[in-house]
Design a protein around this motif. Structure first.
Motif, PDB file in Angstrom:
ATOM      1  N   LEU B  42       0.875  -1.366  -0.036  1.00  0.00           N
ATOM      2  CA  LEU B  42       0.060   0.066  -0.001  1.00  0.00           C
ATOM      3  C   LEU B  42       0.745   1.391   0.105  1.00  0.00           C
ATOM      4  CD1 LEU B  42      -2.959  -0.924   2.632  1.00  0.00           C
ATOM      5  CD2 LEU B  42      -2.725  -0.923   0.036  1.00  0.00           C
ATOM      6  N   THR B  43       0.543   2.380  -0.654  1.00  0.00           N
ATOM      7  CA  THR B  43       1.255   3.512  -0.702  1.00  0.00           C
ATOM      8  C   THR B  43       1.505   4.165   0.576  1.00  0.00           C
ATOM      9  OG1 THR B  43       1.335   5.726  -1.804  1.00  0.00           O
ATOM     10  CG2 THR B  43      -0.747   5.191  -0.699  1.00  0.00           C
ATOM     11  N   LEU B  44       2.751   4.277   0.934  1.00  0.00           N
ATOM     12  CA  LEU B  44       3.313   5.078   1.909  1.00  0.00           C
ATOM     13  C   LEU B  44       3.326   4.049   3.167  1.00  0.00           C
ATOM     14  CD1 LEU B  44       2.147   8.672   1.748  1.00  0.00           C
ATOM     15  CD2 LEU B  44       4.132   7.850   0.570  1.00  0.00           C
ATOM     16  N   SER B  45       3.134   2.811   2.957  1.00  0.00           N
ATOM     17  CA  SER B  45       3.500   1.606   3.753  1.00  0.00           C
ATOM     18  C   SER B  45       4.907   1.603   4.121  1.00  0.00           C
ATOM     19  CB  SER B  45       2.872   0.645   3.717  1.00  0.00           C
ATOM     20  OG  SER B  45       3.384  -0.003   2.616  1.00  0.00           O
ATOM     21  N   PRO B  46       5.231   0.970   5.116  1.00  0.00           N
ATOM     22  CA  PRO B  46       6.916   0.609   5.211  1.00  0.00           C
ATOM     23  C   PRO B  46       7.367  -0.167   4.109  1.00  0.00           C
ATOM     24  CG  PRO B  46       5.637  -0.040   7.540  1.00  0.00           C
ATOM     25  CD  PRO B  46       4.694   0.594   6.421  1.00  0.00           C
ATOM     26  N   GLU B  47       6.377  -0.895   3.640  1.00  0.00           N
ATOM     27  CA  GLU B  47       7.051  -1.805   2.426  1.00  0.00           C
ATOM     28  C   GLU B  47       7.204  -0.887   1.251  1.00  0.00           C
ATOM     29  OE1 GLU B  47       4.276  -2.641   4.291  1.00  0.00           O
ATOM     30  OE2 GLU B  47       5.359  -4.360   5.125  1.00  0.00           O
ATOM     31  N   ASP B  53      13.353   3.304  -1.478  1.00  0.00           N
ATOM     32  CA  ASP B  53      14.762   3.194  -0.929  1.00  0.00           C
ATOM     33  C   ASP B  53      15.730   2.547  -2.087  1.00  0.00           C
ATOM     34  OD1 ASP B  53      14.207   4.855   1.135  1.00  0.00           O
ATOM     35  OD2 ASP B  53      14.423   2.997   2.774  1.00  0.00           O
ATOM     36  N   TRP B  54      14.973   1.221  -2.420  1.00  0.00           N
ATOM     37  CA  TRP B  54      15.735   0.535  -3.534  1.00  0.00           C
ATOM     38  C   TRP B  54      15.847   1.338  -4.672  1.00  0.00           C
ATOM     39  CZ3 TRP B  54      14.884  -1.059  -8.238  1.00  0.00           C
ATOM     40  CH2 TRP B  54      15.322  -2.340  -8.818  1.00  0.00           C
ATOM     41  N   PHE B  55      14.619   1.795  -4.895  1.00  0.00           N
ATOM     42  CA  PHE B  55      14.486   2.496  -6.268  1.00  0.00           C
ATOM     43  C   PHE B  55      15.413   3.671  -6.241  1.00  0.00           C
ATOM     44  CE2 PHE B  55      12.443   5.985  -8.901  1.00  0.00           C
ATOM     45  CZ  PHE B  55      12.467   5.430 -10.237  1.00  0.00           C
TER      46      PHE B  55
END
Lengths: 423, 423
Positions: B42-47, B53-55
């Motif tokens: 989901l948008t702006l979730s920790p995931e 960050d990866w991007f």
């Protein structure tokens, strides 16, 4: 003087007291009465206990002998001249739906009481005894099945099977009976009955629409119930072209309309209803992929029910093939039609004729205790109109005049049967 | 050497690295990956924070300059020879539905990354700079509206309006951005973009069914949403004759089929869907008295939407009159069609042609960030097939070959636009 009491000259002008009947209906409506003018009197509830106590006292005040069987059904006997004859019975039920009305079942019981009171007032003794019955749990709202006590009377269940049924709170019929002190000593089905006549509101719109006062009921419909699913493929409402869709709702729509056509092909007797239809995971921008639904088919003739069932499955197969949908339709219950006793039907018709009431032959669309009794005892019913055909609703309504007319037809039907020469 | 880098001889044989693209798709699928092979990000979730960050790290490793705006949208710039030209942009979104798949949105972002990497590998510099964008909250599952950041970029909302939106738990966009450290310093809409090209899975079945690899997207459909009720009269399934019924479900069934006919009358572009239909107080032995429903009509032309709306209301009126039912159908939302930039559409078509990929013109049935961008910037999209047209589902699937083909078309479209002579 005794022989005079059954002569036509003594009885043919006899009428029940419509005001007293109405007063009884209104008085007992207080037991479980709701602010909206209905009744919440679930079977074997404290309120049901209150109306049972009232009924016993009223019967005993009218000189009737009240007995209770092991399922709580109340029997009020009016002695006849020839006690070797089986009693001619009437009655119905005093329990209601949770948001029920003041007439469903209650009219049949209290009209029977009014018949007994009117006979007393006129000093009339019948040849055969008369019996007034209040069947336990007609409605089925608290304990399933509905109409359980009359079914047990007719031998469809054992007393033990019924006593073990439990409500949603886990309370058994046996416990509920004991909680209000209504478990009686009589064996269920132990009383022989010579004939049974149940007065009831129609619970449908036909009599009112046609301006008829009395429904001469020829029998109960057969019923077939089905559970179904239709399965297509859930897909995006924006990206899936119309020809590529497998839209379960469109298949359901075609089936609903096909079922209507199937019923109308057997007009005017047959009816068919899709009462439930639930889309799985509904969303405004998703093509429905699966829907659960129910179907209810009814007709007074077994052959017609058979034909409707076949046509239903054929329609589903055709729609499914054409739309690439999978229909699964399973019959979960079937009750065969119940024809009422033709002599009793004729007796009701003659009584209504003699009283000058407009009437029509009719089939009972709903289930009644009479439909169970018919499996063991010659049985019929008398219908009177109810407003807009509405029942199982606090707004259920019938006029004092129609209630009185129904009670008069009940009175004269019972007199004719109880005073008929021995068969 | 510089001038050689944009010559056709240097670039026309260039292809992205399909294996590397696929590896990126699979690697990032671990952020919010589900046991069923989908993604819950989901948008702006920790995931979402993890994949952002990866991007950022991957972009920086590829030599891109990463900026973030006040709504969290990430912009990765690849410098061009002429930095006075507006950048030619691509991208999509990295957030997913709660049970989303591995391709919706993600393919467009990671294919853009792969384009940048491949240009680096080949040592190619473009005239105009290139820009890769990851738009915040395309899906709308957590915060409404969907596609909010691209809408704010295009000026449909202020930044403050969007920051104040709250999810079901009461958390605002502003709080959610800060919770994962993704609120950037750039003003929303501050970056000028020369053109925007979004690669995306089709989310529909057309390309797969026709065996085409590339969808050359001409625009987004217009959408009209409706809430409706149909009201009849609840009545007893056993006692109400067919001609006396006012069955809401039969009216609904006729309307659903009428709406299908209305869409098919505007084939092949129009679609129409009744996605929700809920019977009030459903019971298998009660004729349905009232049903709530929704309708979704779409077409690429405003005039067709108008005609469909008119036909819908006329159909409801006719059915209602004939069946004595009351329809109320209210339009709750309408989005006008979005035509894409014809020069950009032609550029995509030319790139697919040059690469030898089978293709067809197509209209986007779903909404995309590109549809918002089109309000401010010359925009188009590239579609690739997805299995069975399924999207918003953990089983969403696209082939490595199709993903690579789409990325190659994106690469050559961007090259053509970035190296075109100044307008």
């Amino acid at each position: 003087m005794a022989t005079d009491q059954t002569s036509p000259g003594k009885t043919h002008n006899l009428r029940i007291d419509g005001s007293r009947l109405w007063a009884s209906l209104m008085e007992t409506a207080a037991f479980g009465g709701t602010p909206a003018g209905g009744i919440n009197r679930l079977t074997l509830s404290p309120e049901d206990g209150q109306v049972r106590d009232w009924f016993r006292a009223a019967c005993e005040a009218a000189g009737l002998e009240v007995g209770v069987d092991a399922l709580g059904t109340q029997y009020a006997l009016r002695r006849g001249r020839d006690m070797s004859r089986k009693p001619i019975a009437c009655g119905s039920h005093l329990d209601t739906q949770p948001t029920g009305g003041k007439f469903d079942g209650i009219l049949g019981v209290l009209a029977g009481l009014e018949v007994m009171r009117s006979l007393d007032d006129a000093g009339i003794e019948t040849e055969a005894p008369l019996l007034l019955v209040n069947w336990t749990n007609e409605e089925g709202s608290r304990f399933a099945p509905a109409m359980m006590a009359s079914a047990a009377y007719a031998g469809e269940f054992t007393t033990e099977e019924i006593l073990a049924k439990r409500d949603a709170a886990g309370i058994s019929v046996a416990e509920a009976l004991d909680a209000i002190g209504c478990r009686g000593p009589e064996p269920v089905g132990g009383r022989e009955i010579g004939a049974f006549v149940e007065l009831h509101i129609e619970q449908g719109p036909i009599l009112e629409a046609e301006g008829k006062t009395i429904g001469v009921v020829e029998g109960g419909q057969g019923i077939a119930w089905f559970d179904g699913t239709v399965t297509g493929f859930e897909s995006h409402a924006g990206t899936t072209p119309m020809p590529r869709r497998r839209d379960a709702l469109l298949g359901l729509a075609e089936l609903a309309l096909a079922v209507e056509r199937i019923a109308c092909a057997h007009a005017p007797s047959a009816v068919a209803t899709m009462g439930e239809a639930v889309i799985g995971a509904p969303s405004r921008n998703v093509v429905p992929g699966q829907i659960r639904f129910t179907l209810d088919l009814r007709d007074p003739r077994s052959e017609t029910l058979d034909a409707m069932e076949t046509a239903l499955q054929e329609a589903a197969a055709e729609i499914g093939t054409r739309r690439n949908l999978a229909f699964q339709i399973e019959r979960i219950w079937r009750k065969e039609p119940v024809p009422f006793d033709t002599k009793l039907v004729a007796a009701v018709d003659a009584a209504a004729e003699a009283l000058g009431h407009s009437r029509r032959r009719i089939i009972s669309g709903a289930g009644h205790d009479a439909c169970n009794l018919a499996g063991r005892v010659p049985t019929t019913m008398i219908f009177v109109p109810c407003k807009d055909g509405v029942s199982h609703n606090e707004s259920e309504s019938a006029t004092p005049a129609d209630c009185a007319a129904g009670a008069d037809v009940l009175l004269h039907t019972l007199l004719a049967l109880a005073n008929a020469p021995r068969a």
